[in-house]
Write an enzyme that holds these catalytic residues in place. Structure first.
Site, PDB file in Angstrom:
ATOM      1  N   LYS A  53      39.182  32.775  37.252  1.00  0.00           N
ATOM      2  CA  LYS A  53      38.515  33.550  38.299  1.00  0.00           C
ATOM      3  C   LYS A  53      37.929  32.614  39.368  1.00  0.00           C
ATOM      4  O   LYS A  53      38.137  32.819  40.567  1.00  0.00           O
ATOM      5  CB  LYS A  53      37.395  34.407  37.683  1.00  0.00           C
ATOM      6  CG  LYS A  53      36.755  35.324  38.695  1.00  0.00           C
ATOM      7  CD  LYS A  53      35.691  36.195  38.069  1.00  0.00           C
ATOM      8  CE  LYS A  53      36.265  37.081  37.007  1.00  0.00           C
ATOM      9  NZ  LYS A  53      35.802  38.439  37.003  1.00  0.00           N
ATOM     10  N   ARG A 122      29.368  36.510  36.417  1.00  0.00           N
ATOM     11  CA  ARG A 122      30.551  36.874  35.622  1.00  0.00           C
ATOM     12  C   ARG A 122      31.152  35.672  34.911  1.00  0.00           C
ATOM     13  O   ARG A 122      31.156  34.574  35.446  1.00  0.00           O
ATOM     14  CB  ARG A 122      31.662  37.425  36.525  1.00  0.00           C
ATOM     15  CG  ARG A 122      31.347  38.694  37.235  1.00  0.00           C
ATOM     16  CD  ARG A 122      32.475  38.930  38.243  1.00  0.00           C
ATOM     17  NE  ARG A 122      32.050  39.811  39.301  1.00  0.00           N
ATOM     18  CZ  ARG A 122      32.397  41.092  39.379  1.00  0.00           C
ATOM     19  NH1 ARG A 122      33.173  41.611  38.476  1.00  0.00           N
ATOM     20  NH2 ARG A 122      31.969  41.825  40.376  1.00  0.00           N
ATOM     21  N   GLY A 131      37.715  41.575  29.477  1.00  0.00           N
ATOM     22  CA  GLY A 131      36.607  42.312  28.880  1.00  0.00           C
ATOM     23  C   GLY A 131      35.987  41.661  27.656  1.00  0.00           C
ATOM     24  O   GLY A 131      35.101  42.236  27.037  1.00  0.00           O
ATOM     25  N   MET A 133      34.279  38.803  27.399  1.00  0.00           N
ATOM     26  CA  MET A 133      32.964  38.175  27.599  1.00  0.00           C
ATOM     27  C   MET A 133      32.122  39.050  28.524  1.00  0.00           C
ATOM     28  O   MET A 133      32.509  40.147  28.867  1.00  0.00           O
ATOM     29  CB  MET A 133      33.158  36.769  28.141  1.00  0.00           C
ATOM     30  CG  MET A 133      33.794  35.853  27.116  1.00  0.00           C
ATOM     31  SD  MET A 133      34.083  34.240  27.758  1.00  0.00           S
ATOM     32  CE  MET A 133      35.365  34.514  28.941  1.00  0.00           C
ATOM     33  N   ARG A 366      44.594  36.919  40.178  1.00  0.00           N
ATOM     34  CA  ARG A 366      45.124  36.048  39.121  1.00  0.00           C
ATOM     35  C   ARG A 366      46.548  36.507  38.804  1.00  0.00           C
ATOM     36  O   ARG A 366      46.940  37.624  39.177  1.00  0.00           O
ATOM     37  CB  ARG A 366      44.252  36.120  37.865  1.00  0.00           C
ATOM     38  CG  ARG A 366      44.187  37.506  37.282  1.00  0.00           C
ATOM     39  CD  ARG A 366      43.237  37.598  36.122  1.00  0.00           C
ATOM     40  NE  ARG A 366      43.087  38.993  35.724  1.00  0.00           N
ATOM     41  CZ  ARG A 366      42.152  39.437  34.915  1.00  0.00           C
ATOM     42  NH1 ARG A 366      41.252  38.623  34.431  1.00  0.00           N
ATOM     43  NH2 ARG A 366      42.095  40.714  34.587  1.00  0.00           N
ATOM     44  N   HIS A 488      41.086  48.834  29.585  1.00  0.00           N
ATOM     45  CA  HIS A 488      41.067  47.829  28.531  1.00  0.00           C
ATOM     46  C   HIS A 488      42.237  48.025  27.560  1.00  0.00           C
ATOM     47  O   HIS A 488      42.976  47.097  27.244  1.00  0.00           O
ATOM     48  CB  HIS A 488      39.724  47.929  27.801  1.00  0.00           C
ATOM     49  CG  HIS A 488      39.626  47.006  26.640  1.00  0.00           C
ATOM     50  ND1 HIS A 488      39.888  47.409  25.347  1.00  0.00           N
ATOM     51  CD2 HIS A 488      39.328  45.690  26.568  1.00  0.00           C
ATOM     52  CE1 HIS A 488      39.737  46.379  24.546  1.00  0.00           C
ATOM     53  NE2 HIS A 488      39.385  45.322  25.256  1.00  0.00           N
ATOM     54  N   SER A 822      67.424  21.135   5.085  1.00  0.00           N
ATOM     55  CA  SER A 822      66.860  22.287   5.793  1.00  0.00           C
ATOM     56  C   SER A 822      65.434  22.450   5.284  1.00  0.00           C
ATOM     57  O   SER A 822      65.212  22.572   4.075  1.00  0.00           O
ATOM     58  CB  SER A 822      67.684  23.543   5.509  1.00  0.00           C
ATOM     59  OG  SER A 822      67.088  24.637   6.150  1.00  0.00           O
ATOM     60  N   CYS A 889      64.412  26.509   8.035  1.00  0.00           N
ATOM     61  CA  CYS A 889      64.762  27.908   7.781  1.00  0.00           C
ATOM     62  C   CYS A 889      63.569  28.710   7.255  1.00  0.00           C
ATOM     63  O   CYS A 889      63.710  29.866   6.885  1.00  0.00           O
ATOM     64  CB  CYS A 889      65.946  28.020   6.826  1.00  0.00           C
ATOM     65  SG  CYS A 889      65.608  27.308   5.218  1.00  0.00           S
ATOM     66  N   TYR A 909      68.667  22.154  14.397  1.00  0.00           N
ATOM     67  CA  TYR A 909      68.629  23.601  14.634  1.00  0.00           C
ATOM     68  C   TYR A 909      67.411  24.244  13.969  1.00  0.00           C
ATOM     69  O   TYR A 909      66.776  23.646  13.093  1.00  0.00           O
ATOM     70  CB  TYR A 909      69.914  24.278  14.121  1.00  0.00           C
ATOM     71  CG  TYR A 909      70.063  24.259  12.622  1.00  0.00           C
ATOM     72  CD1 TYR A 909      69.491  25.263  11.826  1.00  0.00           C
ATOM     73  CD2 TYR A 909      70.750  23.239  11.974  1.00  0.00           C
ATOM     74  CE1 TYR A 909      69.604  25.235  10.449  1.00  0.00           C
ATOM     75  CE2 TYR A 909      70.865  23.206  10.602  1.00  0.00           C
ATOM     76  CZ  TYR A 909      70.284  24.216   9.844  1.00  0.00           C
ATOM     77  OH  TYR A 909      70.384  24.193   8.488  1.00  0.00           O
TER      78      TYR A 909
END
Ligand code: PEP
Ligand code: MG
Length: 941
Positions: A53, A122, A131, A133, A366, A488, A822, A889, A909
């Protein structure tokens, strides 16, 4: 008030620093960043310091946009507060200087004089935490300045209303007084004055409320509401810092994987009022539709309202297009500004604005949160518009978001028109949810449970608040009767990728009575409903769901852009041809784990599997295995066919045996009650024990005691560390023989039909090289036998899973016998932590709540500990065998941060469940692209 305890070393550190400050030396840190008069100390890149912010406010100010002036107290001050329970004198001094500058610019003094300065205070962290905080508005009002405000605005009602809101917010946020203590006073006044709406209370009534509110403060906080504006400011600032540590903020950070140490900034800004009458208002919006990505100006506003009224969902706002009719010039200006902001940030913006007496002010901008399909759509549009490159586009989609393309839809065929309770809810977050109603977050947790989902529940609320976050986490869907697309509920569920219907105004939620009323019908907790988060419909009863369209053209486009960056292979864990086909459709490049024990759960196989386990001699075991052989062969052939041309890793049997047998305790009870069982019960028992050879009631007495005694023999105190994995194949070699034979017979059979097969036989739970050698020899012997019998050779590999710490440490030895590794990180996590996989949920919620663990290590790889073993084993294994193929895996193979880790340590992988293949592919591509583009990989928050 929350106290924060610190490790001793850190306390000392802070003390040293404090004494330095007390001795008059200045730390040199810039804690406070001013913005106003067209110039800001900071800029949009400083999110770490100023929070999202604060950075946005600085950037907008520098761009000459209408932003109320003010200053940001940076995140370091919050971290200081967390460490020592206070801030240094430098923070106070710099804050006073910035306040003086603000007062000079405005020609006002905080809460003083005929034209008092009022400010908002804020929170604003690096990553948005909607919402979670706290915020305080109208700060600076006191018994005197409220009169000045009344005169200035010529509106005593507005002034009194602003003051009572301040006392209420301050009382709750700063002084920890329950909201209900104020609500009771307010409701009583409304009753006394016979007022229906809040706005029906006039100035005099509100002044009476103020007197009562002050008494509430005195009673609960044992002090007066502070009249000194600076004291108000200091107390509010510190309360915002403390709110970083409140439970809901902690939960949000855990769910969204946000670092607890970041801290929040505090933004202090001159107040502008959206509640000055019909030429004032406040709203929020997006430059594109956050639900589906459509390029349209999208937002909502309320006339004569203050900021929190819109986001909290207390009043249902009107679409922003209406503003065009009411204040066309303001509308055009807003469009112009937000279009410029989007071009400037090169991303879809989520903005907040206030109109005070016809003049527009920007309060926030934002990058907007969005659903998966919207993220993909917006990224593609922006490439087409020339705003971003294709490389940048692939980072605009969080890998888990592609999962939303795979979300189920409601099966319309089962839908009766009369069952549609409303079709006018807002499609706040897509997908479908079917579950039982609960009316509170606690009830949701109780019913749905933590960790493993026990019962699907739908949390039904008039509106959700940040206090509901724990219930929202466990619910399958959320329904609210109030609030808009930016409420919210809508924002949070979109972030969670969870179905939500918001603002379903026809539904009346009465959580006190535990009821939801709609169309003259009453629904209670436990009743089933179905939600369609893509259209906003709420339907009575339990509908079926259908699979989504998985070849969405937008999804295909983004994946095609991402693919060239990917170095890591992606395979799937699949045990049956249907899953293998599915995985292949998602782009899996092979099977990384075929769990053979899962193949035995089929109805026709399980009796033979049980017979094999229960056999107490080799002859009986071989007889059972003989029956299983053709079934196994058929299964393997199916998987090979499905993966024609791709490798298939088949693991030899690794069953925790108890999963196949009756529970010892149940069996004991059944035997004990047998003599007193009636015919009906006996019939049930015959059915239950059919697989064990029971055919009639007479068999029960003969067979059950023998079964119990064998179950007793097989009973293990900790089956997860018991007779499983390669230990089974070593003690009963005939099992590995049968499985290897089935694999090679199937491979030859399909190869003869032209299918390209690449079998990789994998030995589980190996700890020593000799275990590997023992099992490897059996597999190779069987391969030779089959090839000879069938007159055909197939090339294959034999490798191992690394799932025990010892295996990781002696990986150089094991690699002499194993042609591939693996990582079974499910077991490796279990054995490294010493946590039982099945029982960890008893301690995990506490560990997470206490911050002992930041994340569930069974979900996201513990890179620090388990990750080290992965790294060590890979390095040591490759030292012996440089070409060693290494994969993973465990469940972690589909989790983005773990995939990124696997890329970094050079695995070949990852293998994951079919539905996570797309996520793994995108995460792997981002990891590859971040090497090349030198950008922050992983999450794009
Ligand atoms: C593992 O342990 O990570 C693994 C994949 O094997 P399983 O989950 O079957 O024990
Ligand atoms: Mg395992």
């Amino acid at each position: 008030m929350a106290t924060i305890s610190l490790p001793a070393a850190e306390v000392q550190e802070t003390k040293k620093q404090e004494s330095k400050n007390a001795s008059g030396k200045q730390s040199g840190t810039q804690y406070v960043y001013y913005f106003g008069g067209g110039k800001a100390d900071g800029d949009g890149k400083m999110k770490d310091v100023l929070g999202g912010k604060g950075a946005g406010l600085a950037e907008m100010t520098n761009a000459g946009l209408p932003v109320p002036p003010g200053f940001t107290i940076q995140t370091e001050a919050c971290r200081e507060y967390m460490r020592s329970g206070g801030v240094s004198k430098d923070v106070d001094r710099q804050m006073d200087e910035a306040l003086a500058k603000l007062e000079a610019l405005q020609g006002q003094k905080l809460g003083t004089g005929e034209n008092p300065l009022l400010v908002s205070v804020r929170s604003g962290a690096k990553f948005s935490m909607p919402g979670m905080m706290d915020t305080i508005l109208n700060l600076g009002l006191n018994d005197k300045s409220v009169e000045s405000l009344a005169k200035l605005s010529n509106n005593p009602r507005f002034a009194a209303d602003s003051y009572r809101r301040l006392i209420q917010m301050f009382g709750n946020v700063v002084l920890d007084i329950e909201k209900s203590a104020f609500d009771e006073v307010f409701d009583a006044k409304k009753k006394q004055k016979k007022a229906k709406l809040d706005t029906d209370l006039d100035a005099k009534a509100l002044q009476e409320v103020i007197v009562e509110y002050k008494k509430v403060v005195k009673k609960h906080a044992k002090r007066d509401f502070p009249q000194d504006p600076r004291e108000q400011l200091v107390m509010a600032r510190d309360a915002v810092f403390r709110s970083w540590q409140n439970d809901r903020a902690k939960t949000y950070r855990r769910i969204n994987n946000i670092d607890d140490m970041l801290g929040t900034a505090v933004n202090v800004q001159a107040m502008v009022f959206g509640n000055l009458g019909e030429t004032s208002g406040t709203g929020v919006g997006f430059t594109r539709n956050p639900a589906n990505g459509d390029k349209m100006f999208y937002g909502e506003f309320l006339l004569n309202a203050q900021g929190e009224d819109v986001v909290s969902g207390v009043r249902t706002p009107v679409p922003i297009l209406e503003l065009h009719k009411i204040m066309p010039e303001v509308y055009e200006q807003l469009r112009d500004i937000t279009t410029r902001l989007e071009k400037h940030y090169k991303d879809m913006q989520d903005f907040e604005f206030t109109i005070q007496d016809g003049k527009l002010y920007m309060l926030q901008t934002r990058n907007g949160k969005r659903t998966g399909p919207a993220a993909v759509r917006v990224a593609i549009q922006m490439v087409n518009e020339g705003l971003i490159t294709k490389e940048e586009a692939i980072f605009r989609v969080e890998p888990n978001q592609v999962y939303e393309f795979l979300l189920p839809r409601l099966d319309e065929r089962g839908l009766k028109v009369a069952d549609v309770l409303t079709s006018k809810g807002l499609p706040a977050s897509p997908g479908a949810a079917v579950g039982q109603i609960v009316f509170t977050a606690d009830e949701a947790v109780e019913k749905a449970g933590h960790g493993v989902q026990k019962n699907p529940v739908i949390l039904v609320r008039a509106e959700t608040t940040p206090e509901d976050i724990h219930g929202m986490e466990v619910a399958v869907g959320i329904l609210t009767s109030r609030g808009g697309m930016t409420s919210h509920a809508a924002v949070v569920t979109r972030g969670m990728g969870k179905c939500c219907v918001a603002g379903a105004g026809e539904i009346e939620v009465d959580d006190k009575a535990g009821q939801m009323r709609v169309k003259g019908q009453v629904f209670k907790a436990g009743d089933w409903i179905s939600l369609d988060g893509s259209t906003g419909r709420v339907i009575k009863g339990k509908l079926n769901t259908v699979d989504p369209k998985k070849d969405d053209p937008d999804l295909m486009t983004i994946m095609a852009w991402a693919e060239p960056f990917r170095k890591l292979g992606v395979r799937a864990n699949a045990d049956i041809p249907r899953d293998a086909i599915q995985a292949r459709a998602f782009g899996a490049e092979g099977i990384g784990l075929c769990r053979t024990e899962h193949m035995f759960f089929g109805e026709e196989k399980i009796p033979h599997m049980r017979a094999m386990i229960l056999a107490d001699n080799e002859k009986d075991r071989r007889a059972a295995l003989k029956k299983l052989l053709p079934m196994q062969r058929k299964d393997f052939a199916g998987v090979f066919k499905a993966m024609d041309g791709l490798p298939v890793t088949i693991r030899t049997l690794d069953p925790p045996l108890h999963e196949f047998l009756p529970r010892r305790e149940d069996l004991m009870v059944d035997i004990a009650l047998l003599s007193s069982s009636n015919t009906k019960r006996k019939k049930e028992l015959v059915r239950a024990y059919r697989d064990y050879g029971v055919r009639s009631a007479g068999d029960l007495k003969k067979i059950l005691p023998g079964l119990l005694s064998r179950v007793e023999q097989l009973h293990e105190f900790n089956p997860m560390l018991g007779h499983r994995g390669c230990r089974l194949g070593i003690t009963y070699p005939e099992i590995t023989e049968m499985q290897a034979r089935a694999i090679f017979e199937a491979a030859v059979e399909v190869a003869k039909k032209g299918v390209k097969v690449f079998p990789e036989v994998m030995i589980p739970l190996v700890a020593t090289v000799k275990e590997m050698a023992n099992q490897g020899a059996i597999v190779r012997r069987m391969a030779e036998e089959v090839f000879k019998e069938k007159g055909m050779k197939i090339s294959y590999m034999v490798g191992t899973m690394i799932e025990l710490p010892r295996a990781a440490l002696v990986a150089d030895e094991i690699a002499k016998e194993a042609e591939f590794f693996s990582f079974g990180t499910n077991d490796l996590t279990q054995t490294t932590f010493g946590f039982s996989r099945d029982d960890v949920n008893k301690v995990l919620p506490t560990y997470l709540a206490e911050g002992i663990l930041k994340q569930d290590p069974f979900a996201a790889l513990d890179q620090e500990g388990v990750g080290q073993l992965v790294k060590i084993a890979t390095e040591r294994g490759r030292k012996t065998r440089p070409t060693l193929k290494v994969g993973i895996c465990g469940e972690h193979g589909g989790e983005p941060s773990s995939v990124e880790f696997c890329h970094r340590v050079g695995l070949n992988y990852v293998s994951c469940s079919p539905f996570r293949v797309l996520t793994a592919r995108l995460a792997a591509a981002q990891a590859g692209a971040s090497d090349k583009l030198k950008v922050e990989g992983g999450r794009t928050k």
